[in-house]
Scaffold this motif. Structure first.
Motif, PDB file in Angstrom:
ATOM      1  N   ALA A 454       0.840  -1.202   0.000  1.00 43.45           N
ATOM      2  CA  ALA A 454       0.000   0.000   0.000  1.00 43.45           C
ATOM      3  C   ALA A 454       0.877   1.254   0.000  1.00 43.45           C
ATOM      4  O   ALA A 454       0.612   2.210  -0.734  1.00 43.45           O
ATOM      5  N   ALA A 455       1.939   1.241   0.810  1.00 39.75           N
ATOM      6  CA  ALA A 455       2.815   2.407   0.896  1.00 39.75           C
ATOM      7  C   ALA A 455       3.518   2.649  -0.441  1.00 39.75           C
ATOM      8  O   ALA A 455       3.640   3.781  -0.918  1.00 39.75           O
ATOM      9  N   GLN A 456       3.945   1.556  -1.050  1.00 39.91           N
ATOM     10  CA  GLN A 456       4.644   1.675  -2.332  1.00 39.91           C
ATOM     11  C   GLN A 456       3.705   2.252  -3.398  1.00 39.91           C
ATOM     12  O   GLN A 456       4.090   3.158  -4.143  1.00 39.91           O
ATOM     13  N   ASP A 457       2.469   1.757  -3.422  1.00 39.53           N
ATOM     14  CA  ASP A 457       1.496   2.258  -4.401  1.00 39.53           C
ATOM     15  C   ASP A 457       1.226   3.743  -4.189  1.00 39.53           C
ATOM     16  O   ASP A 457       1.145   4.519  -5.137  1.00 39.53           O
ATOM     17  N   GLU A 458       1.091   4.115  -2.920  1.00 38.79           N
ATOM     18  CA  GLU A 458       0.793   5.509  -2.608  1.00 38.79           C
ATOM     19  C   GLU A 458       1.913   6.429  -3.122  1.00 38.79           C
ATOM     20  O   GLU A 458       1.658   7.451  -3.752  1.00 38.79           O
ATOM     21  N   HIS A 459       3.154   6.025  -2.867  1.00 38.62           N
ATOM     22  CA  HIS A 459       4.283   6.856  -3.314  1.00 38.62           C
ATOM     23  C   HIS A 459       4.422   6.849  -4.832  1.00 38.62           C
ATOM     24  O   HIS A 459       4.785   7.853  -5.432  1.00 38.62           O
ATOM     25  N   GLN A 460       4.118   5.708  -5.427  1.00 39.47           N
ATOM     26  CA  GLN A 460       4.190   5.632  -6.889  1.00 39.47           C
ATOM     27  C   GLN A 460       3.162   6.574  -7.509  1.00 39.47           C
ATOM     28  O   GLN A 460       3.462   7.315  -8.450  1.00 39.47           O
ATOM     29  N   ASN A 461       1.968   6.582  -6.938  1.00 41.87           N
ATOM     30  CA  ASN A 461       0.918   7.462  -7.462  1.00 41.87           C
ATOM     31  C   ASN A 461       1.320   8.928  -7.327  1.00 41.87           C
ATOM     32  O   ASN A 461       1.101   9.732  -8.229  1.00 41.87           O
ATOM     33  N   ARG A 462       1.884   9.251  -6.173  1.00 40.61           N
ATOM     34  CA  ARG A 462       2.290  10.629  -5.942  1.00 40.61           C
ATOM     35  C   ARG A 462       3.345  11.045  -6.983  1.00 40.61           C
ATOM     36  O   ARG A 462       3.283  12.125  -7.560  1.00 40.61           O
ATOM     37  N   HIS A 463       4.283  10.142  -7.211  1.00 39.77           N
ATOM     38  CA  HIS A 463       5.345  10.418  -8.182  1.00 39.77           C
ATOM     39  C   HIS A 463       4.753  10.585  -9.586  1.00 39.77           C
ATOM     40  O   HIS A 463       5.065  11.548 -10.292  1.00 39.77           O
ATOM     41  N   ASP A 464       3.897   9.657  -9.961  1.00 45.12           N
ATOM     42  CA  ASP A 464       3.315   9.707 -11.308  1.00 45.12           C
ATOM     43  C   ASP A 464       2.506  10.980 -11.516  1.00 45.12           C
ATOM     44  O   ASP A 464       2.596  11.617 -12.569  1.00 45.12           O
ATOM     45  N   SER A 465       1.765  11.362 -10.482  1.00 41.09           N
ATOM     46  CA  SER A 465       0.925  12.545 -10.679  1.00 41.09           C
ATOM     47  C   SER A 465       1.791  13.803 -10.747  1.00 41.09           C
ATOM     48  O   SER A 465       1.459  14.755 -11.445  1.00 41.09           O
ATOM     49  N   LEU A 466       2.935  13.791 -10.039  1.00 41.03           N
ATOM     50  CA  LEU A 466       3.862  14.932 -10.123  1.00 41.03           C
ATOM     51  C   LEU A 466       4.411  15.055 -11.542  1.00 41.03           C
ATOM     52  O   LEU A 466       4.519  16.158 -12.097  1.00 41.03           O
ATOM     53  N   LEU A 467       4.743  13.922 -12.138  1.00 44.58           N
ATOM     54  CA  LEU A 467       5.278  13.947 -13.506  1.00 44.58           C
ATOM     55  C   LEU A 467       4.221  14.395 -14.506  1.00 44.58           C
ATOM     56  O   LEU A 467       4.529  15.081 -15.475  1.00 44.58           O
ATOM     57  N   LYS A 468       2.984  13.977 -14.252  1.00 39.81           N
ATOM     58  CA  LYS A 468       1.911  14.248 -15.227  1.00 39.81           C
ATOM     59  C   LYS A 468       1.344  15.646 -15.086  1.00 39.81           C
ATOM     60  O   LYS A 468       0.668  16.147 -15.981  1.00 39.81           O
ATOM     61  N   ARG A 469       1.608  16.257 -13.928  1.00 38.37           N
ATOM     62  CA  ARG A 469       0.956  17.533 -13.644  1.00 38.37           C
ATOM     63  C   ARG A 469       1.272  18.570 -14.722  1.00 38.37           C
ATOM     64  O   ARG A 469       2.424  18.773 -15.092  1.00 38.37           O
ATOM     65  N   ASP A 470       0.253  19.218 -15.229  1.00 36.51           N
ATOM     66  CA  ASP A 470       0.548  20.282 -16.185  1.00 36.51           C
ATOM     67  C   ASP A 470      -0.200  21.549 -15.760  1.00 36.51           C
ATOM     68  O   ASP A 470      -0.981  21.546 -14.816  1.00 36.51           O
ATOM     69  N   GLY A 471       0.112  22.607 -16.412  1.00 36.80           N
ATOM     70  CA  GLY A 471      -0.573  23.853 -16.096  1.00 36.80           C
ATOM     71  C   GLY A 471       0.163  24.703 -15.082  1.00 36.80           C
ATOM     72  O   GLY A 471       0.011  25.918 -15.052  1.00 36.80           O
ATOM     73  N   GLY A 472       0.968  24.046 -14.240  1.00 42.62           N
ATOM     74  CA  GLY A 472       1.717  24.813 -13.245  1.00 42.62           C
ATOM     75  C   GLY A 472       2.812  25.608 -13.922  1.00 42.62           C
ATOM     76  O   GLY A 472       3.357  25.190 -14.933  1.00 42.62           O
ATOM     77  N   ASN A 473       3.130  26.753 -13.377  1.00 40.31           N
ATOM     78  CA  ASN A 473       4.207  27.514 -13.994  1.00 40.31           C
ATOM     79  C   ASN A 473       5.251  27.967 -12.986  1.00 40.31           C
ATOM     80  O   ASN A 473       5.961  28.925 -13.205  1.00 40.31           O
ATOM     81  N   GLU A 474       5.303  27.295 -11.856  1.00 42.23           N
ATOM     82  CA  GLU A 474       6.324  27.657 -10.877  1.00 42.23           C
ATOM     83  C   GLU A 474       7.603  26.886 -11.160  1.00 42.23           C
ATOM     84  O   GLU A 474       7.576  25.709 -11.492  1.00 42.23           O
ATOM     85  N   ASN A 475       8.720  27.589 -11.022  1.00 43.78           N
ATOM     86  CA  ASN A 475      10.027  26.975 -11.255  1.00 43.78           C
ATOM     87  C   ASN A 475      10.631  26.566  -9.909  1.00 43.78           C
ATOM     88  O   ASN A 475      10.889  27.416  -9.057  1.00 43.78           O
ATOM     89  N   PRO A 476      10.852  25.264  -9.694  1.00 43.90           N
ATOM     90  CA  PRO A 476      11.312  24.815  -8.375  1.00 43.90           C
ATOM     91  C   PRO A 476      12.666  25.413  -7.973  1.00 43.90           C
ATOM     92  O   PRO A 476      12.915  25.655  -6.794  1.00 43.90           O
ATOM     93  N   TYR A 477      13.528  25.653  -8.956  1.00 43.03           N
ATOM     94  CA  TYR A 477      14.849  26.207  -8.641  1.00 43.03           C
ATOM     95  C   TYR A 477      14.722  27.640  -8.129  1.00 43.03           C
ATOM     96  O   TYR A 477      15.401  28.047  -7.190  1.00 43.03           O
ATOM     97  N   LEU A 478      13.811  28.400  -8.752  1.00 45.14           N
ATOM     98  CA  LEU A 478      13.630  29.781  -8.323  1.00 45.14           C
ATOM     99  C   LEU A 478      12.895  29.858  -6.982  1.00 45.14           C
ATOM    100  O   LEU A 478      13.211  30.704  -6.143  1.00 45.14           O
ATOM    101  N   LEU A 479      11.943  28.934  -6.775  1.00 38.19           N
ATOM    102  CA  LEU A 479      11.275  28.890  -5.467  1.00 38.19           C
ATOM    103  C   LEU A 479      12.296  28.598  -4.364  1.00 38.19           C
ATOM    104  O   LEU A 479      12.235  29.185  -3.285  1.00 38.19           O
ATOM    105  N   HIS A 480      13.214  27.698  -4.668  1.00 35.09           N
ATOM    106  CA  HIS A 480      14.244  27.361  -3.686  1.00 35.09           C
ATOM    107  C   HIS A 480      15.094  28.590  -3.362  1.00 35.09           C
ATOM    108  O   HIS A 480      15.404  28.865  -2.200  1.00 35.09           O
TER     109      HIS A 480
END
Lengths: 659, 283
Positions: A454-480
């Motif tokens: 269950a834990a592995q699936d949960e993390h896999q889903n989170r990862h996949d949705s992060l990769l698939k996410r579109d529409g966002g325009n924030e740059n992680p390097y600049l936020l950092h």
């Protein structure tokens, strides 16, 4: 029944010493690390490792004095039993490292050489040139490789720890990690998980820490329910070399070997520093703290350097804050033998030879005294019970924390050369307790397959949705970068409530924005972009904890300095008046301790840290004002000592009356 | 500020990077324009490139992958080939690199190790070689047994420089006798099977200067010397010290200036003695 397994997260001094000790005790270990363990951040430690030793002992030093220097240096925020145990073990830890072949510097006669470090008057520090951390790490790395060759350790290098796996009772049953090359997410069943993941320097953008010191492992435990203690206590090291990518440490050992900090008395005096005559130089540390001189504890040295540049306008340069750290009076062969490593760093990155020209340095974020809350079991004598499974366990059953990422040992300010000690000590000391813990288990993690899945699936889903996410325009390097700027501005040397409150708002805003990060790489092979983005997102819970803890703590203690709550210095000119002021000062000191001599304990509610306070175990040595012989404050020390003497006399009298 | 060949102050400079999407993929070049800032090193250049992820011609691209750690040349992570020379990228300062005739930076992955992606290479072979030569002190136990054997200052001063080796791989990259070994993973092959095959492939090849030097370091430690003959036996076997062709490139490129050729010479002599002893049945 299958054999119990331990997962260790982090292959620095703490993780490696724990690994090798567990192997010796017959426990199999899976070692998870972001980088090949030989490249862990411990390599950056330079100056040395402390213990009471044969030489200091003969001039009055004891393990107790090492303990006392450590808690006085930590402004009494350290729980005392762990510190006492560590100081008692220190000589043994150094003996072990010596046996492992660490190339410590030697005296003419072949004994371990020692030097003095900050916050003590004794030469307790053993060292290997100015690369002691590297040398100690290699010693441990070699031992772990030896166990690896026997199949006792399996290393998972280039794996990112994503979090502990908890069962329905919130007991830890393993760890989730991701392979940084294949991006595979895997669950690692484990009966005990030990996190030794170091400090969170990258929360400040640039610091003296390595790029993998994001604090993400600790943050992921925190977000899973582990408590975090004393987050606001962040050490700012007095001497670092500013750089575009990193603030490079210039070890305290430079001062330990006689280096002197000064500024020209004339602001921004443009003469060649070596041509400036002695009487036109201001050795401000030596003049304000004649007893400790350049070796006052780090928080004090940092504040004084900050003060001399910012408030007194005596920075060496006009457009950049810095002071001189001068070694040019020391013979070159001695410098090469004892400090070669750091002098080469300065020369390589600044293009100037510090053997000939005074270095220009300024404070930089360096170490976190705070970290994951962990338990311990105290003995009657005031130390820790050996092999207690409670030692270093977090509030999550079976999840342990050691090294820089736990909150023990250093209180409100860490003394130089105590971190290598606390890391190796905790790694070694915790192992028999873990063995005890394992031996008492009736049901092993291998029986929790559905929980792992269950834990592995949960993390896999989170990862996949992060990769698939579109529409966002924030740059992680600049936020950092933005996060680093707001943290450095508000939560380093000088802290003000208005700035902290504003910073908290900004961080909340950045945290929200980070949920709209767009990835420039959506692939599933060695995707550093997504790993970095996850790391940045996990910085916010820790950043909030640091800032909220600092905002709420209305006092000055160690590295946490709020000028609005500082006790004013004595003003009076007559002895009698000064004495009266000192009495008031000491009253205020005692009152303040009643309110604030407490560990800050944070729990994360998914959005914000919720803060409570925990009493500090100061049962071995009562707190006292931390003055380090400051010129002008002698009378406070005197008043305090009189009070203390009177109190002991009263106690003795009461006892006599009772019998 | 830096200046170009016409003594004009430059505001940006060109970075050409040899990229590769994964093991077995073809390599290709991409060019980036980076705004000049004072005190830049190659790491900060790569950080700027990661943040913009856009080539010089304005096309979107993925961030360039690279390895780094301490950024002060003690961890050994960030080795790459910069303007044709293998070195640590953290201590490669832009002002020095653009000084003189070069007006661009050229970054390439090391050629002696399999590329994982872009500038990231797989250097597991380096650590495997340390395991092969048993680069450790075989202590009895980690319980407290008092101090270690006494070591003279002179001996410490010989050992310390060898112990500064950070396994960065520069010496192997520069060595003509050290050749690339790349084992392709079979479909569905388990971690254990693949690792076994990889190690077998590594173990027949040249062990390289760093491992020879580490063997000498541990052979000169009183406790480490207890297994000195085992190390020499390994160094006298396939891929051992005799493979060294004495090009002496290793010592030239070592960022820590470790006397690698001295270690190799010591190892060569010790191996000869070891072989004699074996022939005469004394070992």
């Amino acid at each position: 029944m299958s054999k119990p397994r331990v997962v260790i997260v982090g292959g620095g001094l703490a993780g490696l010493s724990c690994t090798m000790k567990l192997c010796e005790l017959g426990v199999d270990v899976d070692l998870i690390s972001l980088v090949p363990v030989k490249r862990s951040h411990s390599v950056c430690a330079q100056g040395g490792i402390n213990s009471c030793n044969d030489q200091t002992r003969q001039i009055g030093d004891t393990e107790w004095k090492h303990f006392d220097d450590t808690v006085y240096g930590g402004d009494f925020l350290n729980h005392q039993p762990p510190v006492k145990e560590m100081a008692d073990w220190a000589p043994k830890v150094i003996d072990l490292m010596d046996r492992l072949g660490v190339t410590f510097n030697r005296t003419q006669e072949g004994f371990l050489d020692r030097r003095r470090f900050g916050g003590t008057l004794y030469k307790r520090t053993a060292f290997a040139g100015a690369t002691t951390g590297q040398q100690l790490l290699y010693g441990l790395d070699e031992q772990v490789r030896r166990w690896e060759s026997q199949g006792k350790v399996t290393k998972y290098e280039h794996w990112d720890f994503l979090g502990p796996i908890l069962d329905e009772n919130r007991v830890c049953r393993g760890a989730i990690a991701q392979n940084l090359r294949t991006m595979e997410i895997r669950s690692f069943p484990a009966d005990v998980v030990v996190v030794g993941s170091g400090g969170p320097g990258l929360v400040y953008g640039r610091s003296t820490m390595s790029v993998m010191c994001t604090g993400s492992a600790a943050s992921r435990c925190f977000q899973a329910g582990a408590k975090y203690g004393n987050g606001e206590f962040i050490q700012v090291h007095p001497t670092a070399i500013p750089g575009a990518d990193k603030l490079r440490l210039m070890s305290e050992s430079a001062r330990g070997e006689g280096g002197r900090v000064w500024v020209p008395r004339k602001p921004q005096d443009s003469r060649d520093p070596k041509s400036i005559p002695e009487d036109e130089r201001y050795y401000f540390l030596e003049s304000r703290y004649p007893e400790y001189g350049n070796l006052v504890p780090r928080d004090i040295a940092t504040r004084e350097i900050f003060d001399i540049c910012v408030n007194e306008g005596l920075s060496v340069e006009a457009d950049r804050l810095c002071v001189y750290l001068d070694l040019t009076h020391i013979p070159k062969p001695e410098l090469d033998r004892k400090l070669g490593g750091i002098l080469d760093i300065y020369q390589k990155f600044q293009g100037v030879d510090p053997r000939d020209v005074p270095m220009k340095i300024f404070p930089a974020v360096h170490y976190s005294m705070g970290g994951l809350w962990t338990d311990y079991e105290r003995t009657q004598a005031g130390g820790l019970r050996v092999a207690s499974p409670r030692n270093h366990q977090t509030n999550i059953e079976n999840l342990y924390a050691i090294g820089e990422c736990d909150y023990h040992y250093h209180g409100a300010n860490r003394l130089g050369a105590n971190s290598l000690l606390s890391c190796i000590f905790t790694g070694l000391f915790v192992a028999p307790g873990i063995q005890q813990k394992l031996s008492g288990m009736t049901k092993l993690s291998s029986e929790y397959a559905t929980v792992h899945k269950a834990a592995q699936d949960e993390h896999q889903n989170r990862h996949d949705s992060l990769l698939k996410r579109d529409g966002g325009n924030e740059n992680p390097y600049l936020l950092h970068q933005e996060l680093g700027q707001v943290m450095t501005r508000s939560a380093t040397v000088v802290r003000r409530n208005d700035q902290l409150a504003e910073a908290y708002e900004t961080i909340c805003d950045l945290h929200e924005r980070s949920k709209n990060c767009s990835l420039s790489d959506t692939g599933n092979w060695t995707n550093q972009n997504v790993v970095f983005t996850k790391g940045v997102m996990d910085m916010f819970p820790l950043a909030k904890t640091i800032v909220k803890g600092a905002l709420q703590r209305d006092e000055c203690r160690g590295a946490h300095y709020k000028p609005d709550f500082q006790f004013p210095p004595l003003q009076a000119t007559t002895d009698q008046e000064r004495h009266r002021e000192a009495e008031l000062w000491c009253d205020r000191f005692e009152e303040n301790n009643k309110k604030w001599l407490k560990s800050t304990i944070a729990e994360f509610d998914g959005e914000h840290p919720q803060i409570t306070y925990e009493d500090v175990d100061v049962s071995i040595e009562p707190p006292r004002p931390r003055l380090y012989g400051l010129v002008g404050a002698e009378v406070i020390e005197q008043v305090w000592n009189d009070r203390r003497a009177k109190r002991s006399a009263d106690v003795a009298e009461n006892q006599a009356a009772a019998t | 500020m830096i200046k170009d060949a016409y003594d004009q102050t430059i505001s940006s400079f060109t970075v050409r990077i040899e990229r590769q999407d994964g093991p077995g993929s073809p390599s290709y070049w991409e060019t980036f324009d980076v705004t000049y800032e004072s005190d830049m090193n190659v790491i900060s250049v790569l950080q700027r490139i990661a943040a913009m992820s856009e080539t010089a011609t304005g096309e979107k691209t993925t961030p360039v992958a690279w390895s780094c750690g301490c950024l002060e040349e003690v961890c050994g992570s960030c080795t790459m080939v910069i303007n044709g020379k293998v070195r640590q990228s953290c201590s490669a300062l832009v002002d020095n690199l653009l000084d003189g005739t070069d007006q661009e930076l050229v970054l390439q992955p090391m050629s002696k190790f399999p590329v994982v992606r872009d500038l990231v290479v797989d250097r597991q072979r380096i650590f495997r070689s340390l395991q092969r030569v048993e680069a450790w002190v075989p202590v009895d136990t980690y319980y407290d047994m008092g101090p270690g054997p006494k070591v003279s200052r002179a001996q410490q001063e010989i050992n310390y420089p060898l112990s500064e080796c950070m396994s960065c791989g520069c010496c192997m990259e520069a060595c003509p006798q050290y050749t690339k070994v790349e084992v392709v993973r079979a479909d569905g092959e388990s971690d254990a099977d693949y690792d076994k095959r990889v190690n077998e492939a590594y173990d027949t090849q040249f062990i390289g200067p760093q491992a020879i030097s580490q063997a000498m370091l541990f052979n000169s430690h009183p406790t480490g010397a207890q297994i000195a003959e085992e190390r020499l036996e390994l160094l006298s076997g396939p891929g051992g010290v005799q493979v060294c062709g004495n090009a002496q490139n290793c010592v030239t490129v070592c960022p820590k200036e470790i006397p690698l050729t001295t270690s190799i010479a010591r190892a060569g002599r010790a191996v000869t003695v070891h072989k004699f002893k074996k022939w005469f049945g004394k070992s």
